[in-house]
Design a protein around this motif. Structure first.
Motif, PDB file in Angstrom:
ATOM      1  N   SER A  38       0.846  -1.183   0.000  1.00 61.35           N
ATOM      2  CA  SER A  38       0.000   0.000   0.000  1.00 61.35           C
ATOM      3  C   SER A  38       0.882   1.234   0.000  1.00 61.35           C
ATOM      4  N   TYR A  39       0.331   2.352  -0.404  1.00 57.79           N
ATOM      5  CA  TYR A  39       1.081   3.609  -0.406  1.00 57.79           C
ATOM      6  C   TYR A  39       0.499   4.558   0.621  1.00 57.79           C
ATOM      7  N   PHE A  40       1.362   5.009   1.517  1.00 57.50           N
ATOM      8  CA  PHE A  40       1.035   6.080   2.442  1.00 57.50           C
ATOM      9  C   PHE A  40       2.142   7.115   2.288  1.00 57.50           C
ATOM     10  N   PRO A  41       1.818   8.376   2.118  1.00 57.01           N
ATOM     11  CA  PRO A  41       2.853   9.374   1.848  1.00 57.01           C
ATOM     12  C   PRO A  41       3.825   9.591   3.009  1.00 57.01           C
ATOM     13  N   PHE A  42       3.500   9.086   4.189  1.00 58.50           N
ATOM     14  CA  PHE A  42       4.324   9.346   5.360  1.00 58.50           C
ATOM     15  C   PHE A  42       5.127   8.127   5.810  1.00 58.50           C
ATOM     16  N   THR A  43       5.012   6.988   5.125  1.00 56.06           N
ATOM     17  CA  THR A  43       5.805   5.803   5.475  1.00 56.06           C
ATOM     18  C   THR A  43       6.229   5.085   4.207  1.00 56.06           C
ATOM     19  N   GLU A  44       7.388   4.462   4.282  1.00 59.15           N
ATOM     20  CA  GLU A  44       7.833   3.641   3.173  1.00 59.15           C
ATOM     21  C   GLU A  44       8.877   2.677   3.677  1.00 59.15           C
ATOM     22  N   PRO A  45       8.789   1.410   3.380  1.00 60.36           N
ATOM     23  CA  PRO A  45       7.705   0.782   2.638  1.00 60.36           C
ATOM     24  C   PRO A  45       6.462   0.655   3.513  1.00 60.36           C
ATOM     25  N   SER A  46       5.334   0.403   2.898  1.00 62.93           N
ATOM     26  CA  SER A  46       4.086   0.298   3.645  1.00 62.93           C
ATOM     27  C   SER A  46       3.288  -0.908   3.186  1.00 62.93           C
ATOM     28  N   VAL A  47       2.628  -1.532   4.131  1.00 61.97           N
ATOM     29  CA  VAL A  47       1.714  -2.629   3.830  1.00 61.97           C
ATOM     30  C   VAL A  47       0.484  -2.472   4.699  1.00 61.97           C
ATOM     31  N   GLU A  48      -0.592  -3.096   4.253  1.00 58.78           N
ATOM     32  CA  GLU A  48      -1.784  -3.227   5.078  1.00 58.78           C
ATOM     33  C   GLU A  48      -1.879  -4.695   5.458  1.00 58.78           C
ATOM     34  N   VAL A  49      -2.353  -4.969   6.661  1.00 62.71           N
ATOM     35  CA  VAL A  49      -2.436  -6.336   7.162  1.00 62.71           C
ATOM     36  C   VAL A  49      -3.899  -6.699   7.352  1.00 62.71           C
ATOM     37  N   ASP A  50      -4.273  -7.844   6.800  1.00 65.45           N
ATOM     38  CA  ASP A  50      -5.633  -8.357   6.910  1.00 65.45           C
ATOM     39  C   ASP A  50      -5.601  -9.698   7.629  1.00 65.45           C
ATOM     40  N   VAL A  51      -6.681 -10.018   8.348  1.00 63.70           N
ATOM     41  CA  VAL A  51      -6.858 -11.343   8.937  1.00 63.70           C
ATOM     42  C   VAL A  51      -8.193 -11.902   8.460  1.00 63.70           C
ATOM     43  N   THR A  52      -8.296 -13.213   8.503  1.00 63.62           N
ATOM     44  CA  THR A  52      -9.538 -13.877   8.134  1.00 63.62           C
ATOM     45  C   THR A  52     -10.691 -13.274   8.927  1.00 63.62           C
TER      46      THR A  52
END
Length: 130
Positions: free
Chosen positions: A95-109
């Protein structure tokens, strides 16, 4: 997106200021900086099964040589497994967030349908947690 209690008083909307304070105080001659800043935050949001005006936020910061995306991935997966348990699958999405790099989003079932798809998870089988 914020909760004002009065014209001059604002409820905390994020835990990021803790990172700036840690950066200002850290003596890098004594080693790398590794920190987390957990806390309760408040945002003007409509409550539904996956959103709330009040929630817990955890931010992490590591500054050192040779830190990689693999380190971030391992940390996030380990944390999510410890919080949610082994019966839930975990996925990371770039994912892209202008204030962090690298960035990810975390999902759970999805806890409601266990991945089959329902109204709670918008029929995806996943709930975003980070």
């Amino acid at each position: 997106d914020t909760f004002y209690l009065s014209k001059d008083i604002l409820m905390r909307t994020q835990t990021s200021p803790m990172q700036a304070r840690a950066l200002e105080k850290h003596d890098f001659s004594k080693g790398p900086l590794k920190m987390i800043s957990p806390g309760i935050v408040y945002r003007r949001d409509t409550d539904d099964p996956t959103h709330s005006h009040q929630f817990h936020q955890v931010e992490g910061l590591v500054i050192d040589e040779h830190v990689t995306m693999a380190d971030l991935k391992g940390t996030l997966i380990t944390m999510a497994q410890n919080i949610f348990g082994d019966k839930f699958d975990i996925r990371l999405r770039p994912s892209y967030f202008p204030f962090t790099e690298p960035s990810v989003e975390v999902d759970v079932t999805c806890f409601n349908c266990m991945g089959k798809g329902c109204d709670v998870c918008k029929h995806t089988g996943w709930i975003e947690v980070l």
